[in-house]
Write an enzyme that holds these catalytic residues in place. Structure first.
Site, PDB file in Angstrom:
ATOM      1  N   ASN A  84       0.832  -1.214   0.000  1.00 35.99           N
ATOM      2  CA  ASN A  84       0.000   0.000   0.000  1.00 35.99           C
ATOM      3  C   ASN A  84       0.863   1.259   0.000  1.00 35.99           C
ATOM      4  O   ASN A  84       0.484   2.271  -0.595  1.00 35.99           O
ATOM      5  CB  ASN A  84      -0.981  -0.018   1.175  1.00 35.99           C
ATOM      6  N   ASN A 122      -6.338   5.445   8.739  1.00 35.37           N
ATOM      7  CA  ASN A 122      -5.917   4.042   8.818  1.00 35.37           C
ATOM      8  C   ASN A 122      -6.624   3.241   7.740  1.00 35.37           C
ATOM      9  O   ASN A 122      -7.793   3.484   7.437  1.00 35.37           O
ATOM     10  CB  ASN A 122      -6.296   3.476  10.191  1.00 35.37           C
ATOM     11  N   HIS A 152      -7.907  -0.492   6.836  1.00 36.25           N
ATOM     12  CA  HIS A 152      -8.213  -1.769   7.506  1.00 36.25           C
ATOM     13  C   HIS A 152      -8.818  -2.734   6.485  1.00 36.25           C
ATOM     14  O   HIS A 152      -9.683  -2.332   5.699  1.00 36.25           O
ATOM     15  CB  HIS A 152      -9.176  -1.532   8.680  1.00 36.25           C
TER      16      HIS A 152
END
Ligand code: GAR
Length: 207
Positions: free
Chosen positions: A17, A115, A117
């Protein structure tokens, strides 16, 4: 002319990522956002090599394992906060970062930490829910779909306001690895979209 938004990317593993963000930055998709540095909580991970190849400064800040868990989180978070202050970091992106942030950094960077997830939060989030564990739990629960979430970080674990989600089907006979792979492709889009959205917002607030 808007100010540059300096981005710190926190990673703990492969860094695919992080790579999606590096590639997006090179294509100009992060607007005034610039990846200023990468920080990891462990050495010997491929993400460090990705940062090196892209000429992005990379720091290794391992947790102090002699401290009890709450203090350990606080101590690591304070070191990251110190770095953010010194380097004028405007946005913190957790892209597969497995330590939990706590304390002053959450307050000082409210609305400026995101974040990624690997599930459709609020399902399958929380302490201990990371990587393949998440995907196995989704399969074991017989869920018809899964996906990924980009959300703002608050004092909880995987609980902050959701910015965006991308969905994939769970297929008959899926393994955790097969599901992870399908979700990874969506993550690469989601992390770039979420980061670009935040860059626009933060740049507007600091103009
Ligand atoms: C990603 O799938 C990310 O969603 C997950 O770790 C992986 C990192 O992959 N994050 C969590 O599980 C956080 N709870 P990468 O290192 O190849 O980007």
């Amino acid at each position: 002319m808007q100010n540059t938004v300096h981005i710190l990317v926190l990673v703990s593993g492969n860094g695919s990522n992080l790579q999606a963000l590096i590639n997006a930055g090179q294509r100009g998709e992060l607007g005034v956002g610039r990846i200023a540095a990468t920080l990891t909580d462990r050495a010997d991970i491929y993400a460090l090599e990705r940062a090196r190849l892209a000429n992005i400064p990379a720091l290794v800040e391992p947790p102090n394992m002699t401290l009890p868990i709450a203090q350990r989180r606080q101590d690591l978070s304070d070191r990251i906060l110190q770095f953010c202050r010194e380097r004028n970091i405007g946005l913190i992106v957790l892209a597969g970062f497995l330590s939990i942030l706590a304390g002053d950094i959450i307050r000082e960077y409210t609305g400026r930490i995101i974040n990624l997830h690997p599930s459709l939060l609020p399902k399958f989030g929380g302490v201990g829910m990371y990587g393949e564990r998440v995907h196995q739990a989704v399969i074991d629960a017989g869920e018809p779909e899964s996906g990924c979430t980009v959300h703002l970080v608050d004092a909880g674990t995987d609980t902050g306001p959701i910015l965006l989600q991308r969905r994939v089907p769970v297929l008959a006979g899926d393994t955790a690895a097969a599901l992870a792979e399908r979700i990874h492709h969506e993550e690469y889009i989601a992390i770039v979209e979420g980061t670009a959205l935040m860059v626009v917002q933060i740049a507007a607030n600091t103009a």
